[in-house]
Design a protein around this motif. Sequence first.
Motif, PDB file in Angstrom:
ATOM      1  N   PRO A 167      -7.700   0.683  -1.942  1.00 33.81           N
ATOM      2  CA  PRO A 167      -7.636   0.173  -0.577  1.00 33.81           C
ATOM      3  C   PRO A 167      -7.723   1.350   0.397  1.00 33.81           C
ATOM      4  O   PRO A 167      -7.261   2.454   0.084  1.00 33.81           O
ATOM      5  N   LEU A 168      -8.299   1.089   1.548  1.00 29.22           N
ATOM      6  CA  LEU A 168      -8.513   2.163   2.514  1.00 29.22           C
ATOM      7  C   LEU A 168      -7.922   1.791   3.874  1.00 29.22           C
ATOM      8  O   LEU A 168      -7.645   0.624   4.157  1.00 29.22           O
ATOM      9  N   ARG A 169      -7.764   2.786   4.700  1.00 34.89           N
ATOM     10  CA  ARG A 169      -7.338   2.588   6.076  1.00 34.89           C
ATOM     11  C   ARG A 169      -8.404   3.188   6.985  1.00 34.89           C
ATOM     12  O   ARG A 169      -8.782   4.365   6.804  1.00 34.89           O
ATOM     13  N   LEU A 170      -8.921   2.419   7.922  1.00 32.22           N
ATOM     14  CA  LEU A 170      -9.933   2.905   8.850  1.00 32.22           C
ATOM     15  C   LEU A 170      -9.238   3.389  10.113  1.00 32.22           C
ATOM     16  O   LEU A 170      -8.539   2.622  10.777  1.00 32.22           O
ATOM     17  N   ILE A 171      -9.443   4.643  10.459  1.00 35.53           N
ATOM     18  CA  ILE A 171      -8.721   5.262  11.576  1.00 35.53           C
ATOM     19  C   ILE A 171      -9.693   5.656  12.682  1.00 35.53           C
ATOM     20  O   ILE A 171     -10.546   6.529  12.506  1.00 35.53           O
TER      21      ILE A 171
ATOM     22  N   LEU B  67      -6.948   0.218  11.131  1.00 35.74           N
ATOM     23  CA  LEU B  67      -7.105  -1.066  10.447  1.00 35.74           C
ATOM     24  C   LEU B  67      -7.013  -0.886   8.939  1.00 35.74           C
ATOM     25  O   LEU B  67      -7.623   0.025   8.378  1.00 35.74           O
ATOM     26  N   LYS B  68      -6.258  -1.765   8.295  1.00 29.11           N
ATOM     27  CA  LYS B  68      -6.227  -1.769   6.835  1.00 29.11           C
ATOM     28  C   LYS B  68      -7.449  -2.509   6.318  1.00 29.11           C
ATOM     29  O   LYS B  68      -7.767  -3.600   6.791  1.00 29.11           O
TER      30      LYS B  68
ATOM     31  N   GLU C 215      -5.501  -6.961  11.156  1.00 26.66           N
ATOM     32  CA  GLU C 215      -5.166  -6.425  12.471  1.00 26.66           C
ATOM     33  C   GLU C 215      -3.941  -5.521  12.375  1.00 26.66           C
ATOM     34  O   GLU C 215      -3.111  -5.638  11.466  1.00 26.66           O
ATOM     35  N   ASP C 216      -3.825  -4.620  13.315  1.00 27.94           N
ATOM     36  CA  ASP C 216      -2.712  -3.693  13.354  1.00 27.94           C
ATOM     37  C   ASP C 216      -1.418  -4.442  13.687  1.00 27.94           C
ATOM     38  O   ASP C 216      -1.412  -5.377  14.489  1.00 27.94           O
TER      39      ASP C 216
END
Length: 343
Positions: A94-98, A113-114, A174-175
């Motif tokens: 899994p990734l986190r988009l920053i 966003l996750k 969503e955050d």
Amino acid sequence: MKLFFAILLFLIVSTFEVTYAQKFVDKVKFFTDTSLLNATLTLNIKRVLTNKSKEGYSFPATFTCRMGDSLNINDHLSVEVRGHFRRGYCYLPPLRLIYNDNPNAAFYKLKTLKLVNSCMTTRTDDQNLLKEFMIYKIYNMITDKSFRVRLLNLHFQDSSGKKKTITQHAFLMEDIKQVAKRNNCENWTNRKFGTEATDRRQTTIVSVFEYMIGNTDWSVPVSHNIKLLHSQSDSLSRPYVVPYDFDESGFVNTTYAAPDERLGIQSVRERLYRGFPRTMEELNVVMDIFNKQKANIYSAINNFSLFTSASKKEMTDYLDEFYKTINDPFEVKYTFITSARRQ
């Protein structure tokens, strides 16, 4: 002539305003849009696979997609490895988009966003991903104090050109700060609460919902797969519990999901209520919420074109058992009062 220049100036300013307005993706509309978003995440896949054991490890990437008819997005961002079990077990973690560090990004206002993607690349894993996505959509029907999600048809493109593009469904969450904002709350972090120290009605909803989907992989005291929101208008109120991460539920039924042996159940498909006892009056109020949404829940599943017929039957059969239980007063008393946990 003056009129001509006045009109010309008006058109230039109007065009600038439209362009500026379209520059950033609206963080509310993005998650209320139910359309499937076709997108590409370009990154060094080998680098991800090599470093997926390093939680928080970040690297550059590019996210491209087309929003509507007029906005082509080509955002540079940072991508961070996240997660626990899935990070080590799955092919792609899994990734986190920053987007925080790029104020020119179209997704800048969405901040962080996750990204939840399929564990492996099989059709079964894709169906499991879609089932987890559906859980979030179902919970949105139950309460507004829930994460909204956006489904993607996502292409993982290797920036080095050495690996084949991986295409699979995924979804963005969503955050939590946005969840808090639209509920007139603030996100409470680094605070510990016992389950019964949280808002009683909301925690009852959460507990029954987790029972509904056959999920025991959550805990309020240790903040496991839950977030806490607190009302901004009532400083004396108790915090609200917001659950997430449902891949180990019986509803999804992944091959790797297994209950904690201390719970005394053999399979995640075997439901176990992890909430505390409630009165019949309290339970009737909550069960009424679930009953009122029953038709909408079944409709969402049966009308979701990406599910196979087998998946639809498996999910609806599983829900049939839940609805049979909550509409039998004897079963309600036994499950949610007599057999409920005391500590």
